[in-house]
Design an enzyme around this catalytic site. Sequence first.
Site, PDB file in Angstrom:
ATOM      1  N   ASP A   1       0.835  -1.194   0.000  1.00  0.00           N
ATOM      2  CA  ASP A   1       0.000   0.000   0.000  1.00  0.00           C
ATOM      3  C   ASP A   1       0.871   1.245   0.000  1.00  0.00           C
ATOM      4  O   ASP A   1       1.624   1.493   0.942  1.00  0.00           O
ATOM      5  CB  ASP A   1      -0.903  -0.021   1.246  1.00  0.00           C
ATOM      6  CG  ASP A   1      -1.791   1.209   1.340  1.00  0.00           C
ATOM      7  OD1 ASP A   1      -2.957   1.111   0.936  1.00  0.00           O
ATOM      8  OD2 ASP A   1      -1.311   2.262   1.825  1.00  0.00           O
TER       9      ASP A   1
ATOM     10  N   TYR B   1       3.004   9.799  -0.246  1.00  0.00           N
ATOM     11  CA  TYR B   1       4.064   9.185   0.546  1.00  0.00           C
ATOM     12  C   TYR B   1       5.445   9.392  -0.078  1.00  0.00           C
ATOM     13  O   TYR B   1       6.460   9.330   0.628  1.00  0.00           O
ATOM     14  CB  TYR B   1       3.845   7.678   0.702  1.00  0.00           C
ATOM     15  CG  TYR B   1       2.557   7.261   1.368  1.00  0.00           C
ATOM     16  CD1 TYR B   1       1.797   8.154   2.116  1.00  0.00           C
ATOM     17  CD2 TYR B   1       2.098   5.953   1.241  1.00  0.00           C
ATOM     18  CE1 TYR B   1       0.604   7.755   2.714  1.00  0.00           C
ATOM     19  CE2 TYR B   1       0.916   5.543   1.836  1.00  0.00           C
ATOM     20  CZ  TYR B   1       0.173   6.446   2.564  1.00  0.00           C
ATOM     21  OH  TYR B   1      -0.997   6.042   3.142  1.00  0.00           O
TER      22      TYR B   1
END
Length: 327
Positions: free
Chosen positions: A59, A64
Amino acid sequence: MDSSTQSTVFNIPKLKLSSSSGHLNMPVIGLGCAVDKSDTDALKLAVLEAIKLGYRHFDTAAMYGTEKALGEAIAEALRLGLVSSREQLFITSKLWCQNAHRDHVIPALKKSLSALQMEYLDLYLVHWPISSKPGEVGFPVPKEDLLPMDYRGVWEAMEESQMLGLTKSIGLSNFSCKKIETILTFATIPPSINQVEMHPVWQQRKLIEFCKAKGIIVTAYSPLGAVEKIYGSNQVLENEALKEIAKAYGKTVAQVSLRWIVEQGATVVVKSLNLERMKQNLGIFDWKLTDDDYDKINQIPQHRLIPSDFWVSPQGPFKTLEELWDD
């Protein structure tokens, strides 16, 4: 990362996604890839070790900054023969607020695919129910840039991305019951997933029941309280009721929390760069919690641990936390 003593390969159960292309099955536990950018080399090593252990779900998100590292690790895993094909893996990424506009969804997804060196995702999520002025992906988003989301426009573009084969399924993250209901009023492809904070200290009972009734699977993030984050908390791992249950089974508190999540019919993404903890986090499928355990867990005081006030602004679409979490 020493894997010389590693021998166990875990068989992870899967759940079928109701609105996916091709009857897609999602592993009930995945490795979260929200690590600091300084840890991307460690992440690549962790992904390789995770695949050796049996992890198949990874994930990530545009926000990110780890899509490139994850893609490089998976390319290396394929080169080494740790998995025989991309199809054996389940990859999730997410649409960030700057690109949460109808005309930006597919270009943003294609950019994620390029970073990942992949032709498709297994799951693409709308990261938060809020948009911001278009621009480079970044966090925190300046409060003066926050905008109300065009839910219909964004979701129609998400649907188009699935129909084009850029992703096999689509879903939401951090959406309340009311906001999911809004999406469902016009969706031709309903969301398969809603990814939210969930653990024994924030059990999301109402949301779980709502999503079950709508055929939406809940995925838990920060299942252990995100203790490594500046905003994280040890309230899950230091909870006395969970400690008592863990001691009775000879398990860790983390294993009890993860087992509880899976028993709710949810899936979970848990982050670790430590081989032993990655292995421990998979040791949750050969035992069950009892009614007595549930009595203790149900008495745990409930509150969110992950702050969300960065989305609240007098000028923004959510002027209070109650408007953001309008369940």
